[in-house]
Write an enzyme that holds these catalytic residues in place. Structure first.
Site, PDB file in Angstrom:
ATOM      1  N   ALA A   1       0.821  -1.223   0.000  1.00  0.00           N
ATOM      2  CA  ALA A   1       0.000   0.000   0.000  1.00  0.00           C
ATOM      3  C   ALA A   1       0.853   1.271   0.000  1.00  0.00           C
ATOM      4  CB  ALA A   1      -0.926  -0.009   1.215  1.00  0.00           C
TER       5      ALA A   1
ATOM      6  N   ASP B   1      10.088  -3.452  -8.504  1.00  0.00           N
ATOM      7  CA  ASP B   1      10.795  -4.369  -7.609  1.00  0.00           C
ATOM      8  C   ASP B   1      11.954  -3.577  -7.022  1.00  0.00           C
ATOM      9  OD1 ASP B   1      10.593  -7.111  -6.562  1.00  0.00           O
ATOM     10  OD2 ASP B   1      12.681  -7.209  -7.148  1.00  0.00           O
TER      11      ASP B   1
ATOM     12  N   GLY C   1       9.029  -0.038   5.538  1.00  0.00           N
ATOM     13  CA  GLY C   1      10.239  -0.830   5.333  1.00  0.00           C
ATOM     14  C   GLY C   1      11.399  -0.349   6.196  1.00  0.00           C
TER      15      GLY C   1
ATOM     16  N   HIS D   1      14.758   6.577  -4.727  1.00  0.00           N
ATOM     17  CA  HIS D   1      15.005   5.631  -5.823  1.00  0.00           C
ATOM     18  C   HIS D   1      13.758   5.484  -6.699  1.00  0.00           C
ATOM     19  CE1 HIS D   1      13.274   3.861  -2.296  1.00  0.00           C
ATOM     20  NE2 HIS D   1      13.193   2.635  -2.764  1.00  0.00           N
TER      21      HIS D   1
HETATM   22  P1  ITT Z   1       5.139  -5.870  -4.111  1.00  0.00           P
HETATM   23  O1  ITT Z   1       6.102  -6.962  -4.526  1.00  0.00           O
HETATM   24  O2  ITT Z   1       3.752  -6.357  -3.983  1.00  0.00           O
HETATM   25  O3  ITT Z   1       5.284  -4.652  -4.934  1.00  0.00           O
HETATM   26  P2  ITT Z   1       6.863  -5.782  -1.785  1.00  0.00           P
HETATM   27  O4  ITT Z   1       6.943  -4.888  -0.595  1.00  0.00           O
HETATM   28  O5  ITT Z   1       6.936  -7.262  -1.549  1.00  0.00           O
HETATM   29  O6  ITT Z   1       5.542  -5.409  -2.600  1.00  0.00           O
HETATM   30  P3  ITT Z   1       9.405  -5.932  -3.152  1.00  0.00           P
HETATM   31  O7  ITT Z   1       9.374  -7.408  -3.317  1.00  0.00           O
HETATM   32  O8  ITT Z   1       9.871  -5.089  -4.293  1.00  0.00           O
HETATM   33  O9  ITT Z   1       7.972  -5.348  -2.796  1.00  0.00           O
HETATM   34  O10 ITT Z   1      10.279  -5.630  -1.854  1.00  0.00           O
HETATM   35  C1  ITT Z   1      10.626  -4.321  -1.575  1.00  0.00           C
HETATM   36  C2  ITT Z   1      11.107  -4.242  -0.138  1.00  0.00           C
HETATM   37  O11 ITT Z   1      12.299  -3.439  -0.100  1.00  0.00           O
HETATM   38  C3  ITT Z   1      10.096  -3.505   0.734  1.00  0.00           C
HETATM   39  O12 ITT Z   1       9.121  -4.386   1.261  1.00  0.00           O
HETATM   40  C4  ITT Z   1      11.009  -2.884   1.773  1.00  0.00           C
HETATM   41  O13 ITT Z   1      11.395  -3.842   2.721  1.00  0.00           O
HETATM   42  C5  ITT Z   1      12.233  -2.502   0.932  1.00  0.00           C
HETATM   43  N1  ITT Z   1      12.029  -1.181   0.317  1.00  0.00           N
HETATM   44  C6  ITT Z   1      11.941  -0.884  -1.008  1.00  0.00           C
HETATM   45  N2  ITT Z   1      11.691   0.419  -1.191  1.00  0.00           N
HETATM   46  C7  ITT Z   1      11.618   0.965   0.025  1.00  0.00           C
HETATM   47  C8  ITT Z   1      11.357   2.267   0.504  1.00  0.00           C
HETATM   48  O14 ITT Z   1      11.070   3.265  -0.343  1.00  0.00           O
HETATM   49  N3  ITT Z   1      11.348   2.468   1.805  1.00  0.00           N
HETATM   50  C9  ITT Z   1      11.598   1.456   2.671  1.00  0.00           C
HETATM   51  N4  ITT Z   1      11.834   0.203   2.324  1.00  0.00           N
HETATM   52  C10 ITT Z   1      11.843  -0.061   0.997  1.00  0.00           C
END
Ligand code: ITT
Length: 201
Positions: free
Chosen positions: A11, A69, A153, A180
């Protein structure tokens, strides 16, 4: 392109991406609206996982789909947690446990350099042979204790050294300006405009 599905179950990502796409005048829809279940992300590269998520959503909705991703790559940990950032501390996924595991892994380490990485993939349809791809990186350092309450995150542990603030201490608008994901989205929008997929405003 009149409609675009955002292929994420996260979300926070959805909010960040939706705000940046707002000026385009296209209907931005969450994959949840269509009941799209989470895609498998078995790959060892961001690009392959992003492609898998975008293709999964495009296939199930019949609409163009955009996936992100992303992850945190820590220099002293050889780039870990990287593509497995979301589940670094195992299932069920937990930001709190991921942050605790990261702090434990980095205890006593002097080199705290890290970067966030985002790979975005947009597919016009599930069989699109020419995915539109954009990437961004945000360099910072890992704090020794969490700071701030916004974001998600690893944001409470990721310090932007220019601002001297953790990402959890800045607003979503400020994060989008430098993150990013924000960088990657602006590059993606340029490509969409060049290909006349969205209006050039
Ligand atoms: P979707 O695959 O459904 O998009 P996800 O959270 O599982 O959701 P990813 O597999 O791409 O997505 O994992 C990304 C993880 O990397 C995220 O859950 C965080 O732990 C970290 N991350 C990525 N971007 C971030 C951000 O902007 N701020 C904090 N943590 C981030």
């Amino acid at each position: 392109m009149k409609k675009l599905v955002i292929a994420t179950g996260n979300a926070h990502k959805l909010d960040e991406i939706s705000v940046l796409l707002q000026p385009l005048g296209i209907e931005v829809l969450s994959q949840a609206v269509f009941g799209v279940p989470e895609a498998a992300e078995p790959h060892i590269t961001f690009i392959e996982n992003a492609l898998a998520k975008a293709r999964h959503a495009a296939r199930l909705t019949g609409l163009p789909a955009l996936a992100d991703d992303s992850g945190l790559c820590v220099s002293a940990l050889g780039g870990a947690p990287g593509v497995i950032s979301a589940v670094y501390a195992g299932e069920p996924r937990s930001d709190a446990r991921n942050n605790e595991k990261l702090l434990a892994a980095m205890q006593g380490m002097a080199d705290r350099r890290a970067h966030y990485h985002s790979t975005l993939v947009l597919l016009r349809h599930a069989e699109d042979p020419q995915p539109i791809i954009a990437e961004g990186q945000w360099h910072g350092v890992i704090l020794e204790t969490p700071r701030g309450t916004s974001g998600f995150g690893y944001d409470p542990l990721f310090l932007d050294t220019t601002l001297s603030l953790s990402v959890a201490e800045i607003s979503m608008d400020d994060k989008n300006r430098i993150s990013h994901r924000g960088q990657a989205l602006r590059l993606l929008l340029e490509k969409l405009k060049q290909q006349s997929l969205v209006a050039t405003r």
